[in-house]
Write a protein that holds these residues in place. Structure first.
Motif, PDB file in Angstrom:
ATOM      1  N   ALA A   1      45.306  56.209  32.521  1.00  0.00           N
ATOM      2  CA  ALA A   1      44.207  55.410  32.202  1.00  0.00           C
ATOM      3  C   ALA A   1      44.604  54.125  32.281  1.00  0.00           C
ATOM      4  N   ALA A   2      43.743  52.985  32.096  1.00  0.00           N
ATOM      5  CA  ALA A   2      43.992  51.861  33.223  1.00  0.00           C
ATOM      6  C   ALA A   2      44.264  51.013  31.693  1.00  0.00           C
ATOM      7  N   ASP A   3      45.487  50.119  31.343  1.00  0.00           N
ATOM      8  CA  ASP A   3      46.353  49.918  30.129  1.00  0.00           C
ATOM      9  C   ASP A   3      45.891  48.688  29.956  1.00  0.00           C
ATOM     10  N   GLU A   4      45.720  47.122  31.215  1.00  0.00           N
ATOM     11  CA  GLU A   4      45.226  46.074  31.027  1.00  0.00           C
ATOM     12  C   GLU A   4      44.753  45.818  32.171  1.00  0.00           C
ATOM     13  N   VAL A   5      44.503  44.175  32.551  1.00  0.00           N
ATOM     14  CA  VAL A   5      43.933  43.808  34.116  1.00  0.00           C
ATOM     15  C   VAL A   5      43.600  42.723  33.745  1.00  0.00           C
ATOM     16  N   ILE A   6      44.584  41.818  34.269  1.00  0.00           N
ATOM     17  CA  ILE A   6      45.337  40.586  34.687  1.00  0.00           C
ATOM     18  C   ILE A   6      44.698  39.807  35.530  1.00  0.00           C
ATOM     19  N   GLU A   7      43.992  38.781  35.290  1.00  0.00           N
ATOM     20  CA  GLU A   7      43.772  37.720  36.739  1.00  0.00           C
ATOM     21  C   GLU A   7      44.453  36.698  37.210  1.00  0.00           C
ATOM     22  N   PHE A   8      45.013  37.030  38.311  1.00  0.00           N
ATOM     23  CA  PHE A   8      45.015  35.869  38.758  1.00  0.00           C
ATOM     24  C   PHE A   8      45.148  34.909  39.839  1.00  0.00           C
ATOM     25  N   SER A   9      45.343  33.890  40.151  1.00  0.00           N
ATOM     26  CA  SER A   9      44.399  32.561  41.270  1.00  0.00           C
ATOM     27  C   SER A   9      44.668  33.842  42.650  1.00  0.00           C
ATOM     28  N   ASN A  10      45.077  34.692  43.273  1.00  0.00           N
ATOM     29  CA  ASN A  10      45.767  35.783  44.271  1.00  0.00           C
ATOM     30  C   ASN A  10      45.315  36.609  44.392  1.00  0.00           C
ATOM     31  N   ASN A  11      44.422  37.381  43.109  1.00  0.00           N
ATOM     32  CA  ASN A  11      44.463  38.454  42.510  1.00  0.00           C
ATOM     33  C   ASN A  11      44.311  39.682  41.209  1.00  0.00           C
ATOM     34  N   TYR A  12      43.261  40.622  41.458  1.00  0.00           N
ATOM     35  CA  TYR A  12      43.070  40.875  39.860  1.00  0.00           C
ATOM     36  C   TYR A  12      44.489  41.962  39.943  1.00  0.00           C
ATOM     37  N   TYR A  13      45.736  41.717  38.662  1.00  0.00           N
ATOM     38  CA  TYR A  13      46.305  43.562  38.550  1.00  0.00           C
ATOM     39  C   TYR A  13      46.280  43.867  37.893  1.00  0.00           C
ATOM     40  N   ALA A  14      46.849  45.524  38.303  1.00  0.00           N
ATOM     41  CA  ALA A  14      45.983  46.546  36.631  1.00  0.00           C
ATOM     42  C   ALA A  14      47.288  47.288  37.116  1.00  0.00           C
TER      43      ALA A  14
ATOM     44  N   HIS B   1      57.998  38.878  41.298  1.00  0.00           N
ATOM     45  CA  HIS B   1      56.125  39.288  41.765  1.00  0.00           C
ATOM     46  C   HIS B   1      55.887  37.821  42.469  1.00  0.00           C
ATOM     47  N   THR B   2      55.975  37.520  43.650  1.00  0.00           N
ATOM     48  CA  THR B   2      55.584  36.876  44.448  1.00  0.00           C
ATOM     49  C   THR B   2      54.451  36.116  44.470  1.00  0.00           C
ATOM     50  N   TRP B   3      53.578  37.078  44.232  1.00  0.00           N
ATOM     51  CA  TRP B   3      52.178  37.496  45.227  1.00  0.00           C
ATOM     52  C   TRP B   3      51.040  37.251  44.547  1.00  0.00           C
ATOM     53  N   HIS B   4      51.398  36.655  43.563  1.00  0.00           N
ATOM     54  CA  HIS B   4      50.293  36.657  42.090  1.00  0.00           C
ATOM     55  C   HIS B   4      49.047  35.049  42.552  1.00  0.00           C
ATOM     56  N   GLY B   5      50.338  34.323  42.324  1.00  0.00           N
ATOM     57  CA  GLY B   5      49.606  33.393  42.632  1.00  0.00           C
ATOM     58  C   GLY B   5      49.441  32.595  40.639  1.00  0.00           C
ATOM     59  N   SER B   6      48.627  31.557  40.814  1.00  0.00           N
ATOM     60  CA  SER B   6      48.745  31.338  39.347  1.00  0.00           C
ATOM     61  C   SER B   6      47.329  31.995  37.822  1.00  0.00           C
ATOM     62  N   PHE B   7      48.529  32.465  36.462  1.00  0.00           N
ATOM     63  CA  PHE B   7      47.470  33.239  35.929  1.00  0.00           C
ATOM     64  C   PHE B   7      46.172  32.174  35.246  1.00  0.00           C
ATOM     65  N   VAL B   8      45.418  33.023  35.041  1.00  0.00           N
ATOM     66  CA  VAL B   8      43.896  32.438  35.040  1.00  0.00           C
ATOM     67  C   VAL B   8      43.565  33.695  33.352  1.00  0.00           C
ATOM     68  N   GLN B   9      43.210  35.078  33.354  1.00  0.00           N
ATOM     69  CA  GLN B   9      42.871  35.139  32.032  1.00  0.00           C
ATOM     70  C   GLN B   9      43.889  36.735  31.978  1.00  0.00           C
ATOM     71  N   MET B  10      43.896  37.775  30.641  1.00  0.00           N
ATOM     72  CA  MET B  10      44.162  39.248  31.023  1.00  0.00           C
ATOM     73  C   MET B  10      42.804  39.745  29.626  1.00  0.00           C
ATOM     74  N   ARG B  11      42.565  41.091  30.339  1.00  0.00           N
ATOM     75  CA  ARG B  11      42.196  41.664  29.116  1.00  0.00           C
ATOM     76  C   ARG B  11      42.693  43.262  29.000  1.00  0.00           C
ATOM     77  N   ASP B  12      43.110  43.419  27.945  1.00  0.00           N
ATOM     78  CA  ASP B  12      43.660  44.410  27.047  1.00  0.00           C
ATOM     79  C   ASP B  12      42.426  45.615  26.424  1.00  0.00           C
ATOM     80  N   LEU B  13      43.058  46.640  27.369  1.00  0.00           N
ATOM     81  CA  LEU B  13      42.552  47.398  27.762  1.00  0.00           C
ATOM     82  C   LEU B  13      42.293  48.484  26.272  1.00  0.00           C
ATOM     83  N   GLY B  14      43.774  48.655  26.120  1.00  0.00           N
ATOM     84  CA  GLY B  14      43.479  49.253  25.086  1.00  0.00           C
ATOM     85  C   GLY B  14      44.823  51.314  25.182  1.00  0.00           C
ATOM     86  N   ALA B  15      45.216  51.058  26.457  1.00  0.00           N
ATOM     87  CA  ALA B  15      45.150  52.323  26.399  1.00  0.00           C
ATOM     88  C   ALA B  15      46.404  53.251  25.963  1.00  0.00           C
TER      89      ALA B  15
END
Length: 218
Positions: free
Chosen positions: A75-88, A204-218
């Motif tokens: 299951a997807a646990d969380e998604v974090i938006e960064f300026s360069n990408n979304y991380y999950a 982790h050099t590839w994310h850029g700046s943090f924007v927001q996070m969504r906890d999916l409760g996995a």
């Protein structure tokens, strides 16, 4: 959930070519699974720019990736938006242990396995172990010998030396390593990982700046 002798495993120009993620376009993710890995041979680390798919679509993509895994149970646990990408992070439902980490392109929704620790230190879900890389980068097997508390302490010492004023959050365990968010004044700033056998640190050099996070409760 996120609320991680220091041998620093940097991501330089030479190693980057080895560490790029396994590529998979979200719309064709299921058909790309091979050796417990999605997609083709090489992927890319996104740099942002252009249109943005938005958090809702990024969450749906992450959930579809987890649901499409051939053996199930993820299951997807969380998604974090960064300026360069979304991380999950994709987690095992039965154990709560992280299975693998992905990046989602902000413009296209294309998915790749995260480079670095997920590719090279993941002892259960990475095709690199015993695969085309012949085990490059792996430093142990079986239960991790570095505890979660030790990983957080290692991460904090690295941050004190390299990112003064930041603090390491409790680590998230994956198979073979921990991923650690770090913050400043209660705001997430970035991530690093700690090898669960050697204590190596990989920033982790590839994310850029943090924007927001969504906890999916996995």
């Amino acid at each position: 959930m996120r609320t991680r002798a220091l041998l620093i495993f940097g991501v330089g120009a030479v190693t980057a070519s080895l560490l790029l993620g396994i590529a998979g376009v979200a719309s064709g993710w299921t058909s790309g699974w091979s050796m417990n890995m999605p997609g083709g041979m090489m992927g890319s680390v996104f740099s942002g720019g252009g249109r943005d798919i938005g958090m809702d679509r990024a969450v749906k993509i992450a959930e579809d990736v987890a649901a499409s895994y051939p053996t199930g149970g993820l299951a997807a646990d969380e998604v974090i938006e960064f300026s360069n990408n979304y991380y999950a992070s994709i987690r095992e439902k039965s154990t709560g242990i992280g299975a693998f980490e992905i990046l989602i392109d902000r413009s296209s929704g294309t998915v790749v396995r995260e480079p670095g620790p997920d590719m090279m230190w993941n002892v259960k879900y990475s095709m690199m172990r015993g695969g085309m890389m012949g085990g490059f980068g792996f430093s142990g097997s079986g239960p991790m010998t570095v505890t979660a508390q030790q990983a957080q302490d290692i991460a904090q010492r690295w941050l004190d030396a390299n990112q003064p004023g930041t603090s390491a959050n409790p680590p998230d365990p994956f198979y073979g390593y921990y991923t650690v968010d770090f913050q400043t004044n209660g705001k997430l700033v970035g991530m690093l990982s700690v090898n669960g056998y050697s204590g190596q640190v990989w920033y982790h050099t590839w994310h850029g700046s943090f924007v927001q996070m969504r906890d999916l409760g996995a």
